[in-house]
Scaffold this motif. Structure first.
Motif, PDB file in Angstrom:
ATOM      1  N   ASP A 178       0.822  -1.227   0.000  1.00  0.00           N
ATOM      2  CA  ASP A 178       0.000   0.000   0.000  1.00  0.00           C
ATOM      3  C   ASP A 178       0.858   1.281   0.000  1.00  0.00           C
ATOM      4  O   ASP A 178       0.365   2.347   0.356  1.00  0.00           O
ATOM      5  N   PHE A 179       2.089   1.197  -0.366  1.00  0.00           N
ATOM      6  CA  PHE A 179       3.024   2.323  -0.563  1.00  0.00           C
ATOM      7  C   PHE A 179       3.376   3.089   0.729  1.00  0.00           C
ATOM      8  O   PHE A 179       4.500   3.476   0.940  1.00  0.00           O
ATOM      9  N   ARG A 180       2.373   3.389   1.541  1.00  0.00           N
ATOM     10  CA  ARG A 180       2.559   4.112   2.804  1.00  0.00           C
ATOM     11  C   ARG A 180       3.291   5.431   2.618  1.00  0.00           C
ATOM     12  O   ARG A 180       4.269   5.725   3.299  1.00  0.00           O
ATOM     13  N   LEU A 181       2.797   6.215   1.677  1.00  0.00           N
ATOM     14  CA  LEU A 181       3.373   7.556   1.496  1.00  0.00           C
ATOM     15  C   LEU A 181       2.598   8.545   2.363  1.00  0.00           C
ATOM     16  O   LEU A 181       1.428   8.326   2.676  1.00  0.00           O
ATOM     17  N   LEU A 182       3.259   9.631   2.720  1.00  0.00           N
ATOM     18  CA  LEU A 182       2.587  10.686   3.480  1.00  0.00           C
ATOM     19  C   LEU A 182       1.872  11.591   2.480  1.00  0.00           C
ATOM     20  O   LEU A 182       2.520  12.246   1.655  1.00  0.00           O
ATOM     21  N   GLN A 183       0.546  11.602   2.548  1.00  0.00           N
ATOM     22  CA  GLN A 183      -0.251  12.273   1.522  1.00  0.00           C
ATOM     23  C   GLN A 183      -0.118  13.798   1.554  1.00  0.00           C
ATOM     24  O   GLN A 183      -0.431  14.467   0.584  1.00  0.00           O
ATOM     25  N   ASN A 184       0.328  14.324   2.698  1.00  0.00           N
ATOM     26  CA  ASN A 184       0.448  15.784   2.808  1.00  0.00           C
ATOM     27  C   ASN A 184       1.848  16.287   2.443  1.00  0.00           C
ATOM     28  O   ASN A 184       2.166  17.448   2.639  1.00  0.00           O
ATOM     29  N   LYS A 185       2.685  15.393   1.960  1.00  0.00           N
ATOM     30  CA  LYS A 185       4.040  15.798   1.572  1.00  0.00           C
ATOM     31  C   LYS A 185       4.260  15.486   0.090  1.00  0.00           C
ATOM     32  O   LYS A 185       3.703  14.519  -0.432  1.00  0.00           O
ATOM     33  N   THR A 186       5.107  16.300  -0.522  1.00  0.00           N
ATOM     34  CA  THR A 186       5.424  16.065  -1.925  1.00  0.00           C
ATOM     35  C   THR A 186       6.343  14.853  -2.048  1.00  0.00           C
ATOM     36  O   THR A 186       6.803  14.307  -1.033  1.00  0.00           O
TER      37      THR A 186
END
Lengths: 300, 229
Positions: free
Chosen positions: B88-96
């Protein structure tokens, strides 16, 4: 670790849980305000003791007639009483104060309050003997020996009056501190709740931090700083509240007593002394609550 | 790189162990697949390598560190030598994109000058040059997984653990991601990838370790997903 980076995280965190943050700040503020009030009452009690200290006397007031008839205590009734008092082994110091002298003292005491000066004349005051005892507890002996004597109107023990004042002040101090502790418990739980919500909201961040090898300390720091910042804002509100109480309540209602020196005034300096204590208490309360919560409930 | 000796892991909530007497060695620079049905123990295996969990029995050594004897305070340093990629990638959606990668370095205290230098390099490596300022939701699934791989690789880990990294991607994109992981493997990083994707396993012909009910049932150096599947 860059401080600017951590603080930008803290600011974001506080904004994200703004309603919980406000609730927590207000509760902490009320708790610390009550604590500050308790500390100011302690200070006031100490100052009152210092003002009166060894000045506490027993006053034997002569009747109004006696005061007027023998203004300088030269006639046998009054001078005999004075000689007897001087010879009394219980009494360490005694002097006579005439109506005129009492009026002078009154004028000096209320020099700043023309209204108080207008209502009093020398005739309205009584002549008295000012007595200090070797043992201030033995006030009863004086009442028994001199209470029924001719020419004596009443006997007043200033210490008893002060004692009553201190009972009231101590009661107020205890009540405010108990309320402060209860509020502090509420603040503690709210901080804990705030940290749990913050940690849940940022669980992806903390999980990534954990996986890339950020230290436990680094992961917890933004939560701790957030709580401490909120605690310090609460302390600032408490200090502001105390300042408002001083300016708009105490100075307005008790200003006359402060100016005449009957009651010790709460000064701005007192608030300045209390402010860092409240700041420290707010920061420690918040930090301990956040730390315990992070240790117990939040997997980092 | 990885050494497991008679490792078992049991949970109080289950009667059957999640891992049952597993012994295994993975050499430095190897590319291995960890396969098996759901509940076979793949995730438990990866979590133990990360020291998210400790074995009930046995010994685990990763990059020379015995995880069973590792003090809790040493765990972050251990994890810095690993990289992780998830389905599920687990990226921080509020960061570029670049902030997501920089985050992994920021939180372990890397200097800003280093971050400024290595983030563009790793973006280049994963083929996302020019997308540094995009937000995750502006990227395709494959591109998001590339960001996640870049974040896992930016600290030049000795070992890259990938838990179903192609599970959410179409076959073409999955192929691209595998090429990227191969490329990372060629830099010397050991790659261990848990997967259900038989096409990938069959086409790569790398080492295959198969788990079933917590036991290793197959370990082939150039294996396929499964004969007769």
């Amino acid at each position: 670790m860059r401080a600017g980076y951590v603080f930008s995280e803290v600011a974001t965190g506080l904004r994200r849980n703004v309603t919980m943050t406000i609730a927590m700040i207000l509760t902490t503020g009320i708790s610390l305000g009550l604590l500050g009030l308790g500390l100011l009452i302690v200070k006031m009690t100490d100052d009152t003791k210092a003002i009166y200290g060894d000045k506490v006397e027993i006053l034997i007031y002569l009747t109004a007639d006696q005061s007027k008839e023998d203004p300088n205590c030269l006639q046998p009734l009054c001078s005999g009483l004075l000689t007897e008092l001087q010879a009394n082994p219980e009494i360490s110091e005694v002097y006579f104060e005439s109506q005129e002298q009492a009026y002078e003292r009154y004028k000096k005491q209320f020099a700043n309050q023309p209204a108080m000066l207008e209502i009093a004349t020398a005739d309205a005051l009584q002549a008295s003997f000012h007595i200090k005892l070797y043992d201030p507890q033995r006030f009863e002996v004086i009442t028994q020996q001199y209470g029924d004597r001719q020419g004596v109107g009443s006997i007043q023990d200033q210490a008893a009056f002060l004692e009553r004042l201190f009972v009231v002040l101590n009661g107020m101090r205890n009540a405010t501190i108990i309320l402060a502790v209860i509020q502090a418990a509420a603040a503690f739980l709210l901080i804990s709740n705030m940290v749990q919500i913050a940690a849940y909201t940022r669980r992806t961040e903390t999980e990534i931090m954990r996986l890339v090898g950020a230290s436990r300390w680094r992961t917890q720091l933004p939560f701790l700083i957030e709580a401490v910042v909120a605690g310090l804002i609460g302390a600032a509100i408490a200090v502001g509240g105390l300042f408002a109480v001083k300016t708009f309540v105490l100075d307005r209602t008790l200003g006359a007593l402060f100016r005449s020196g009957i009651l010790p005034a709460v000064s701005t300096a007192d608030l300045v002394t209390v402010a860092p204590i409240l700041g420290g208490a707010g920061a420690v309360l918040a930090a301990v609550s956040a730390y315990v919560t992070l240790r117990l409930y939040v997997r980092i | 790189m990885i050494h497991l000796s008679h490792v078992s892991k049991s949970y109080k909530t289950s009667t059957r162990p999640a891992l049952d007497d597993v012994s295994l060695d993975v050499e430095k620079g190897e590319f291995s697949f960890l396969i098996g049905p759901s509940g076979s123990g793949k995730s438990t295996f990866l979590r133990m390598l990360l020291r998210e969990e400790s074995p009930s029995k046995g010994e685990i050594v990763v990059a020379g560190h015995n995880l069973g004897k590792m003090r809790r305070s040493k765990v972050p340093a251990h994890r810095r030598s690993l990289g992780c990629v998830f389905q599920d990638f687990r990226l921080l959606q509020n960061k570029t994109v670049d902030q997501n990668i920089a985050f992994a370095l920021e939180v372990i205290g890397r200097p800003r000058s280093v971050i400024k230098k290595v983030v563009p390099e790793v973006l280049d490596l994963v083929g996302l040059e020019g997308k540094a300022n995009r937000m995750p939701h502006e990227l395709s699934g494959g591109e998001q997984q590339r960001v996640a791989i870049a974040r896992a690789f930016v600290n030049r880990p000795l070992l890259l653990l990938a838990d179903e990294p192609t599970g959410n991607l179409d076959p073409d994109t999955s192929g691209d991601i595998m090429l990227l992981l191969e490329r990372i493997n060629r830099t010397g990083t050991t790659v261990l990838m848990a997967t259900h994707d038989n096409n990938i396993v069959d086409s790569m012909r790398r080492r295959v370790i198969e788990l079933q009910l917590g036991k290793i049932v197959r370990d082939e150096s150039r294996g396929v997903y499964g004969v007769g599947r």
